[in-house]
Design a protein around this motif. Structure first.
Motif, short mmCIF file in Angstrom:
data_model
loop_
_atom_site.label_atom_id
_atom_site.label_comp_id
_atom_site.label_asym_id
_atom_site.label_seq_id
_atom_site.Cartn_x
_atom_site.Cartn_y
_atom_site.Cartn_z
N GLY A 132 54.70 69.33 27.09
CA GLY A 132 55.64 68.53 27.84
C GLY A 132 55.18 68.29 29.26
O GLY A 132 54.21 68.90 29.75
N ALA A 133 55.89 67.41 29.95
CA ALA A 133 55.53 67.05 31.32
C ALA A 133 55.60 68.25 32.26
O ALA A 133 54.88 68.30 33.27
N GLU A 134 56.43 69.24 31.92
CA GLU A 134 56.58 70.40 32.81
C GLU A 134 55.31 71.23 32.85
O GLU A 134 54.99 71.84 33.88
N VAL A 135 54.56 71.26 31.75
CA VAL A 135 53.30 72.00 31.72
C VAL A 135 52.28 71.31 32.62
O VAL A 135 51.62 71.94 33.45
N ARG A 136 52.18 70.00 32.47
CA ARG A 136 51.26 69.24 33.32
C ARG A 136 51.62 69.41 34.78
O ARG A 136 50.75 69.64 35.63
N GLN A 137 52.91 69.33 35.10
CA GLN A 137 53.34 69.44 36.49
C GLN A 137 53.00 70.82 37.06
O GLN A 137 52.62 70.94 38.24
N ALA A 138 53.15 71.85 36.25
CA ALA A 138 52.84 73.20 36.72
C ALA A 138 51.39 73.32 37.13
O ALA A 138 51.06 73.95 38.16
N ALA A 175 45.38 69.27 41.95
CA ALA A 175 45.53 67.87 41.54
C ALA A 175 44.46 67.45 40.54
O ALA A 175 44.68 66.56 39.70
N ALA A 176 43.29 68.11 40.56
CA ALA A 176 42.21 67.77 39.63
C ALA A 176 42.58 68.08 38.19
O ALA A 176 41.95 67.56 37.26
N ALA A 220 42.79 66.87 32.73
CA ALA A 220 42.91 67.64 31.50
C ALA A 220 44.12 67.22 30.65
O ALA A 220 44.37 67.82 29.60
N PHE A 221 44.85 66.19 31.10
CA PHE A 221 46.05 65.77 30.38
C PHE A 221 45.96 64.29 30.01
O PHE A 221 45.72 63.45 30.87
N VAL A 222 46.19 63.98 28.73
CA VAL A 222 46.17 62.61 28.24
C VAL A 222 47.56 62.27 27.73
O VAL A 222 48.07 62.95 26.82
N PRO A 223 48.22 61.25 28.28
CA PRO A 223 49.58 60.93 27.85
C PRO A 223 49.61 60.42 26.40
O PRO A 223 48.74 59.66 25.98
N THR A 224 50.62 60.86 25.67
CA THR A 224 50.81 60.41 24.28
C THR A 224 52.10 59.63 24.12
O THR A 224 52.40 59.17 23.02
N GLY A 225 52.86 59.49 25.21
CA GLY A 225 54.15 58.79 25.15
C GLY A 225 55.31 59.75 25.09
O GLY A 225 55.16 60.91 24.70
N HIS A 226 56.50 59.25 25.47
CA HIS A 226 57.74 60.03 25.41
C HIS A 226 57.65 61.32 26.24
O HIS A 226 58.22 62.35 25.87
N LYS A 275 55.13 63.27 26.74
CA LYS A 275 54.25 64.30 26.18
C LYS A 275 52.80 64.02 26.56
O LYS A 275 52.41 62.87 26.82
N TYR A 276 51.99 65.08 26.55
CA TYR A 276 50.58 64.97 26.90
C TYR A 276 49.75 65.85 25.98
O TYR A 276 50.21 66.91 25.52
N LEU A 277 48.53 65.42 25.71
CA LEU A 277 47.54 66.30 25.08
C LEU A 277 46.81 67.03 26.21
O LEU A 277 46.28 66.40 27.12
N ALA A 278 46.81 68.36 26.12
CA ALA A 278 46.21 69.18 27.18
C ALA A 278 44.90 69.79 26.70
O ALA A 278 44.79 70.24 25.55
N ASP A 279 43.91 69.81 27.57
CA ASP A 279 42.61 70.41 27.29
C ASP A 279 42.55 71.76 27.98
O ASP A 279 42.21 71.86 29.16
N ILE A 280 42.90 72.82 27.23
CA ILE A 280 42.95 74.16 27.84
C ILE A 280 41.56 74.63 28.24
O ILE A 280 41.40 75.39 29.20
N TYR A 281 40.52 74.16 27.53
CA TYR A 281 39.15 74.51 27.90
C TYR A 281 38.78 73.93 29.25
O TYR A 281 38.18 74.60 30.10
#
Length: 247
Positions: free
Chosen positions: A166-172, A178-179, A183-189, A191-197
């Motif tokens: 969710g957006a809260e993870v990206r915001q955290a 800011a860089a 690591a986050f690609v929006p998927t809509g609604h 939500k984001y795909l996150a690259d933990i690596y």
């Protein structure tokens, strides 16, 4: 004879640094935990888990029983030389004495192994997104004499094509750096795909680590090889271990 499936880090660690990650293969657990579940907190038969841990100790030729942590998605680091026995709430462990085995268990969260170039200090960290965001890797590095001389291996974790948040993870993460936006690609609604690596590499690089290896697996997309909590819900855990040999 149960033959366990081990994954060995591909990194230029000193010869006396021993490290491996288990797969889900080779143990005695049944059903959703088949077969090498190494966690006692997931609902598996405890006798099976203990047998799996014994198989691990024997086949990995461990110098002693690993110190299993009660992982709480925090940033606490247990120094094994100070361990007095019992279960400890922590998400990383550190050792500089030969024979003491650091271990973390995961099933999508990121296992991170550390060693220094001299082969004198080692550590293992459990980096779910909360622990990663709050600084578990940085806290682990604080225990090394020279973080700039530390090398790191990123073990099997949920891959960037599977980790929707969710957006809260990206915001955290953005509040920390800011860089992290890369690591986050929006998927809509929202939500984001996150690259933990990538998130881990960013944090490690900012902390002065220049030698970072691994980070090529996806636990979700390899059901025959890895446990995945995101994929299956009820499931086992793999272990990532590191220690200094006594010779």
């Amino acid at each position: 004879m149960y033959e366990l499936g081990f994954i060995y880090p591909d990194w230029p660690a000193p010869a006396n640094v021993k490290a491996l990650c288990t797969s889900r293969l080779g143990g005695v657990s049944q059903g959703a935990y088949a077969s090498l579940n190494l966690a006692t907190h997931v609902g598996d038969d405890i006798a099976a888990v203990m047998q799996n841990r014994l198989l691990l100790t024997q086949q990995a030729d461990l110098p002693e029983e690993p110190v299993w942590l009660n992982q709480v998605h925090g940033t606490e680091v247990l120094v094994l030389e100070n361990w007095l026995g019992g279960v400890t709430d922590a998400d990383a462990s550190f050792a500089q004495t030969a024979g003491k085995v650091c271990v973390v268990v995961t099933a999508d969260c990121l296992p991170v192994l550390f060693c220094d170039q001299q082969g004198r200090q080692v550590a293992a960290a459990h980096a779910g997104w909360r622990g990663l965001c709050n600084g578990v890797l940085e806290q682990t590095l604080q225990h090394f004499a020279k973080p700039s001389e530390v090398m790191v291996w990123l073990g099997p974790a949920i891959g960037p094509a599977a980790f929707e948040v969710g957006a809260e993870v990206r915001q955290a993460f953005l509040q920390q750096d800011a860089a992290a936006n890369r690591a986050f690609v929006p998927t809509g609604h929202g939500k984001y795909l996150a690259d933990i690596y990538l998130l881990a590499r960013q944090r490690l690089t900012a902390a002065g680590v220049t030698q970072i290896y691994g980070g090529n697996d996806c636990t979700v997309s390899a059901p025959q090889q890895f446990f995945s909590y995101r994929r299956d819900g009820q499931t086992g855990r793999m272990a990532s271990l590191i220690w200094l040999s006594q010779n």
